[in-house]
Design a protein around this motif. Structure first.
Motif, PDB file in Angstrom:
ATOM      1  N   ILE A 273     -85.440 -14.178   2.904  1.00 36.49           N
ATOM      2  CA  ILE A 273     -86.534 -14.598   4.046  1.00 36.49           C
ATOM      3  C   ILE A 273     -86.247 -13.815   5.208  1.00 36.49           C
ATOM      4  CG2 ILE A 273     -87.695 -16.414   4.815  1.00 36.49           C
ATOM      5  CD1 ILE A 273     -86.644 -18.151   2.715  1.00 36.49           C
ATOM      6  N   PHE A 274     -85.105 -14.052   5.711  1.00 33.12           N
ATOM      7  CA  PHE A 274     -84.928 -13.499   7.202  1.00 33.12           C
ATOM      8  C   PHE A 274     -85.047 -11.809   7.021  1.00 33.12           C
ATOM      9  CE2 PHE A 274     -82.890 -17.327   6.943  1.00 33.12           C
ATOM     10  CZ  PHE A 274     -83.112 -18.125   7.853  1.00 33.12           C
ATOM     11  N   THR A 275     -84.480 -11.360   6.334  1.00 31.52           N
ATOM     12  CA  THR A 275     -84.491  -9.781   6.066  1.00 31.52           C
ATOM     13  C   THR A 275     -86.107  -9.242   5.900  1.00 31.52           C
ATOM     14  OG1 THR A 275     -84.093  -9.663   3.685  1.00 31.52           O
ATOM     15  CG2 THR A 275     -82.267  -9.501   5.134  1.00 31.52           C
ATOM     16  N   ALA A 276     -86.865  -9.965   5.142  1.00 30.94           N
ATOM     17  CA  ALA A 276     -88.355  -9.697   4.851  1.00 30.94           C
ATOM     18  C   ALA A 276     -89.033  -9.926   6.421  1.00 30.94           C
ATOM     19  CB  ALA A 276     -88.983 -10.464   3.922  1.00 30.94           C
ATOM     20  N   ALA A 277     -88.697 -10.731   7.156  1.00 29.08           N
ATOM     21  CA  ALA A 277     -89.360 -11.218   8.480  1.00 29.08           C
ATOM     22  C   ALA A 277     -89.018  -9.843   9.447  1.00 29.08           C
ATOM     23  CB  ALA A 277     -88.724 -12.567   9.202  1.00 29.08           C
ATOM     24  N   LEU A 278     -87.713  -9.764   9.273  1.00 26.86           N
ATOM     25  CA  LEU A 278     -87.107  -8.500  10.150  1.00 26.86           C
ATOM     26  C   LEU A 278     -87.681  -7.227   9.862  1.00 26.86           C
ATOM     27  CD1 LEU A 278     -85.223  -7.327  12.225  1.00 26.86           C
ATOM     28  CD2 LEU A 278     -83.618  -6.696  10.276  1.00 26.86           C
ATOM     29  N   GLN A 279     -88.177  -7.017   8.558  1.00 27.04           N
ATOM     30  CA  GLN A 279     -88.667  -5.563   8.078  1.00 27.04           C
ATOM     31  C   GLN A 279     -90.193  -5.947   8.409  1.00 27.04           C
ATOM     32  OE1 GLN A 279     -87.817  -2.959   4.612  1.00 27.04           O
ATOM     33  NE2 GLN A 279     -88.818  -4.401   3.731  1.00 27.04           N
ATOM     34  N   ALA A 280     -90.865  -6.786   8.320  1.00 26.42           N
ATOM     35  CA  ALA A 280     -92.279  -6.900   8.919  1.00 26.42           C
ATOM     36  C   ALA A 280     -92.440  -6.769  10.307  1.00 26.42           C
ATOM     37  CB  ALA A 280     -92.762  -8.252   8.481  1.00 26.42           C
ATOM     38  N   TYR A 281     -91.191  -7.227  11.108  1.00 24.32           N
ATOM     39  CA  TYR A 281     -91.353  -6.909  12.463  1.00 24.32           C
ATOM     40  C   TYR A 281     -91.256  -5.567  12.889  1.00 24.32           C
ATOM     41  CZ  TYR A 281     -89.507  -6.799  17.362  1.00 24.32           C
ATOM     42  OH  TYR A 281     -89.165  -6.513  18.621  1.00 24.32           O
ATOM     43  N   THR A 282     -90.420  -4.726  12.357  1.00 21.00           N
ATOM     44  CA  THR A 282     -90.251  -3.343  12.480  1.00 21.00           C
ATOM     45  C   THR A 282     -91.419  -2.649  11.733  1.00 21.00           C
ATOM     46  OG1 THR A 282     -89.136  -2.975  10.386  1.00 21.00           O
ATOM     47  CG2 THR A 282     -87.499  -3.547  12.388  1.00 21.00           C
ATOM     48  N   HIS A 283     -91.835  -3.013  10.923  1.00 18.20           N
ATOM     49  CA  HIS A 283     -93.210  -2.412  10.558  1.00 18.20           C
ATOM     50  C   HIS A 283     -94.301  -2.436  11.630  1.00 18.20           C
ATOM     51  CE1 HIS A 283     -97.329  -2.457   8.457  1.00 18.20           C
ATOM     52  NE2 HIS A 283     -96.986  -1.702   7.824  1.00 18.20           N
ATOM     53  N   GLY A 284     -94.425  -3.525  12.241  1.00 20.04           N
ATOM     54  CA  GLY A 284     -95.223  -3.860  13.471  1.00 20.04           C
ATOM     55  C   GLY A 284     -95.096  -2.922  14.495  1.00 20.04           C
ATOM     56  N   THR A 285     -93.717  -2.652  14.771  1.00 18.27           N
ATOM     57  CA  THR A 285     -93.316  -2.046  16.025  1.00 18.27           C
ATOM     58  C   THR A 285     -93.759  -0.468  15.652  1.00 18.27           C
ATOM     59  OG1 THR A 285     -91.308  -1.265  15.262  1.00 18.27           O
ATOM     60  CG2 THR A 285     -91.357  -3.581  16.479  1.00 18.27           C
ATOM     61  N   ASN A 286     -93.958  -0.079  14.643  1.00 22.52           N
ATOM     62  CA  ASN A 286     -94.345   1.497  14.405  1.00 22.52           C
ATOM     63  C   ASN A 286     -95.715   1.585  13.833  1.00 22.52           C
ATOM     64  OD1 ASN A 286     -94.006   4.126  13.109  1.00 22.52           O
ATOM     65  ND2 ASN A 286     -92.107   3.888  14.100  1.00 22.52           N
ATOM     66  N   ASP A 287     -95.982   0.999  12.932  1.00 25.72           N
ATOM     67  CA  ASP A 287     -97.502   1.328  12.375  1.00 25.72           C
ATOM     68  C   ASP A 287     -98.613   1.077  13.171  1.00 25.72           C
ATOM     69  OD1 ASP A 287     -96.384   2.599  10.128  1.00 25.72           O
ATOM     70  OD2 ASP A 287     -97.696   1.423   8.491  1.00 25.72           O
ATOM     71  N   ALA A 288     -98.452  -0.169  13.725  1.00 24.34           N
ATOM     72  CA  ALA A 288     -99.688  -0.683  14.667  1.00 24.34           C
ATOM     73  C   ALA A 288     -99.759   0.290  15.981  1.00 24.34           C
ATOM     74  CB  ALA A 288     -99.516  -2.114  15.274  1.00 24.34           C
ATOM     75  N   GLN A 289     -98.894   0.987  16.210  1.00 21.64           N
ATOM     76  CA  GLN A 289     -98.959   1.903  17.601  1.00 21.64           C
ATOM     77  C   GLN A 289     -99.858   2.965  17.142  1.00 21.64           C
ATOM     78  OE1 GLN A 289     -95.566   2.311  20.044  1.00 21.64           O
ATOM     79  NE2 GLN A 289     -94.619   1.080  18.991  1.00 21.64           N
ATOM     80  N   LYS A 290     -99.956   3.385  16.078  1.00 19.55           N
ATOM     81  CA  LYS A 290    -100.814   4.592  15.490  1.00 19.55           C
ATOM     82  C   LYS A 290    -102.121   4.515  15.955  1.00 19.55           C
ATOM     83  CE  LYS A 290     -97.328   5.362  12.384  1.00 19.55           C
ATOM     84  NZ  LYS A 290     -96.643   4.759  11.183  1.00 19.55           N
ATOM     85  N   ALA A 291    -102.921   3.283  15.879  1.00 19.79           N
ATOM     86  CA  ALA A 291    -104.104   3.133  16.423  1.00 19.79           C
ATOM     87  C   ALA A 291    -104.257   2.954  17.928  1.00 19.79           C
ATOM     88  CB  ALA A 291    -104.572   1.652  15.642  1.00 19.79           C
ATOM     89  N   MET A 292    -103.332   2.321  18.442  1.00 23.11           N
ATOM     90  CA  MET A 292    -103.107   2.334  19.922  1.00 23.11           C
ATOM     91  C   MET A 292    -103.019   3.648  20.448  1.00 23.11           C
ATOM     92  SD  MET A 292     -99.989  -0.459  20.409  1.00 23.11           S
ATOM     93  CE  MET A 292     -99.607  -1.901  19.429  1.00 23.11           C
ATOM     94  N   GLY A 293    -102.416   4.671  20.055  1.00 27.92           N
ATOM     95  CA  GLY A 293    -102.220   5.712  20.439  1.00 27.92           C
ATOM     96  C   GLY A 293    -103.647   6.554  20.370  1.00 27.92           C
ATOM     97  N   ILE A 294    -104.326   6.439  19.272  1.00 22.75           N
ATOM     98  CA  ILE A 294    -105.729   6.983  18.865  1.00 22.75           C
ATOM     99  C   ILE A 294    -106.717   6.381  19.855  1.00 22.75           C
ATOM    100  CG2 ILE A 294    -107.935   7.278  17.378  1.00 22.75           C
ATOM    101  CD1 ILE A 294    -105.595   7.183  15.127  1.00 22.75           C
ATOM    102  N   ILE A 295    -106.943   5.165  20.100  1.00 26.58           N
ATOM    103  CA  ILE A 295    -107.891   4.730  21.117  1.00 26.58           C
ATOM    104  C   ILE A 295    -107.461   5.169  22.600  1.00 26.58           C
ATOM    105  CG2 ILE A 295    -108.607   2.264  22.332  1.00 26.58           C
ATOM    106  CD1 ILE A 295    -108.046   1.144  19.727  1.00 26.58           C
ATOM    107  N   THR A 296    -106.142   5.114  22.797  1.00 25.59           N
ATOM    108  CA  THR A 296    -105.792   5.710  24.110  1.00 25.59           C
ATOM    109  C   THR A 296    -106.360   7.082  24.495  1.00 25.59           C
ATOM    110  OG1 THR A 296    -103.993   4.115  24.268  1.00 25.59           O
ATOM    111  CG2 THR A 296    -103.661   6.173  25.660  1.00 25.59           C
ATOM    112  N   MET A 297    -106.071   7.935  23.249  1.00 23.77           N
ATOM    113  CA  MET A 297    -106.607   9.150  23.324  1.00 23.77           C
ATOM    114  C   MET A 297    -108.145   9.493  23.543  1.00 23.77           C
ATOM    115  SD  MET A 297    -104.803  11.330  19.920  1.00 23.77           S
ATOM    116  CE  MET A 297    -105.363  12.634  20.302  1.00 23.77           C
ATOM    117  N   ALA A 298    -108.777   8.561  22.970  1.00 31.88           N
ATOM    118  CA  ALA A 298    -110.414   8.531  23.176  1.00 31.88           C
ATOM    119  C   ALA A 298    -110.647   8.182  24.651  1.00 31.88           C
ATOM    120  CB  ALA A 298    -111.099   7.477  22.100  1.00 31.88           C
ATOM    121  N   LEU A 299    -110.003   7.225  25.255  1.00 28.95           N
ATOM    122  CA  LEU A 299    -110.341   6.886  26.563  1.00 28.95           C
ATOM    123  C   LEU A 299    -109.737   7.959  27.303  1.00 28.95           C
ATOM    124  CD1 LEU A 299    -108.712   3.162  26.438  1.00 28.95           C
ATOM    125  CD2 LEU A 299    -111.060   3.908  26.428  1.00 28.95           C
ATOM    126  N   ILE A 300    -108.982   8.641  27.047  1.00 32.02           N
ATOM    127  CA  ILE A 300    -108.672   9.918  28.168  1.00 32.02           C
ATOM    128  C   ILE A 300    -109.798  10.887  27.684  1.00 32.02           C
ATOM    129  CG2 ILE A 300    -106.858  11.683  28.411  1.00 32.02           C
ATOM    130  CD1 ILE A 300    -104.789   9.727  27.546  1.00 32.02           C
TER     131      ILE A 300
END
Length: 332
Positions: free
Chosen positions: A179-206
């Motif tokens: 249960i704890f390792t699944a939570a850890l893995q979900a956390y690390t997933h968020g630290t990497n995958d969600a940032q790709k869309a952040m980067g694209i929106i930032t690119m568009a704003l620039i």
């Protein structure tokens, strides 16, 4: 409303849609092992993954900055709005197609390939930032290999340390720990995958003159984190079945070893600001653990099918994005 603002809003919408789809497409990455071993009920696992994905996405922005500046230069990108819109449409198309067929393909490969393909269609190969682009490709290629090796080593150590323990009791304890390792893995997933869309929106704003630095605005980070979390809450049952059961029969001890391996590799990549495919990393972790457990127990046919999809995602997404660019250029 002027055309530039309208296109920017459309890009933001598509980027959040991509993030949402990425959430339910990649839900399996974090929770498939926990569901398959019955450490968590599917509904509880998805809620846990959604919350931890959101928290992870709100923690870092380094990968977003890499996406913003290392594939192409947003300050000099020709027809930047059309390039980004075409890239998002192509990546969304490929994500939905592979999700429909239950294939755990890489959202990271899809969006990076799409940006490159649309940029090449706009300004040729010279538009790519080769130093940054090659660095990203290397991370995408080597991270699954490293995950396989580390997964093999971690489970080998598990077998050594826990060889004298009662199997039933050990599985019960590992099921709780999972249960704890699944939570850890979900956390690390968020630290990497969600940032790709952040980067694209930032690119568009620039590219459209609304931002003068590659720093990610807070509203962009929050919106992408929320979209990822909501997408995760929808779940991706077909891919959960593939990752959780069609690679190998997973027991709690296998699941913990794979979860720890995947979390280490993904967080390590996030720490050095490199985007990786969480799908590739976690699937390769399971393959490494499975190979260490019993080589014949791994369903290599499923692994081969996944590998083929991984290899073709970059060129196909790039081609689709180039086609989308030429179509959009006629109307915008």
């Amino acid at each position: 409303m002027d055309t530039l603002l309208l296109i920017t809003i459309l890009i933001v919408f598509c980027a959040l849609a991509f993030d949402f789809i990425n959430g339910f497409h990649d839900t399996a990455n974090a929770i498939a092992t926990a569901v398959s071993t019955k450490a968590l009920k599917p509904r509880h696992a998805i809620i846990l993954a959604a919350v931890m994905n959101f928290v992870g996405a709100m923690t870092f922005t380094g990968v977003a900055k890499t996406i913003t500046k290392d594939i192409v230069d947003p300050f000099t990108l020709n027809n930047g709005s059309i390039v980004l819109l075409a890239a998002l449409i192509a990546a969304i198309f490929w994500n939905l197609l592979t999700w429909y067929f239950g294939i755990p393909s890489s959202s990271s490969h899809a969006i990076i390939g799409s940006i490159a393909g649309a940029a090449i269609a706009s300004s040729g190969f010279s538009s790519l930032n080769y130093n940054g682009f090659i660095k990203i490709i290397q991370a995408l290629i080597f991270s699954p290999i490293i995950a396989f090796v580390i997964g093999y080593i971690v489970y080998t150590l598990f077998k050594l340390f826990f060889k004298d323990l009662n199997l039933t009791k050990t599985n019960r304890r590992f099921r709780i720990f999972q249960i704890f390792t699944a939570a850890l893995q979900a956390y690390t997933h968020g630290t990497n995958d969600a940032q790709k869309a952040m980067g694209i929106i930032t690119m568009a704003l620039i590219a459209n003159g609304y931002l003068s630095t590659n720093d990610v605005p807070f509203w962009v980070q929050f919106a992408c984190a929320a979209a990822m979390g909501l997408g995760t809450s929808v779940g991706g049952w077909k891919i959960i079945k593939t990752v959780g059961g069609n690679i190998m029969k997973i027991r709690p001890v296998n699941g913990v070893a794979a979860d720890i391996t995947g979390a280490m590799i993904i967080f390590g990549a996030t720490y050095i600001h490199l985007p990786v495919s969480t799908t590739h990393v976690i699937s390769s972790s399971i393959l490494g653990v499975g190979a260490s457990h019993r080589l014949k127990g791994v369903k290599w046919g499923t692994a081969q099918r996944m590998l083929i999809t991984w290899v073709i995602t970059l060129p196909i997404s790039a081609t689709v994005a180039a086609i989308c660019y030429y179509i959009l250029e006629l109307f915008l």
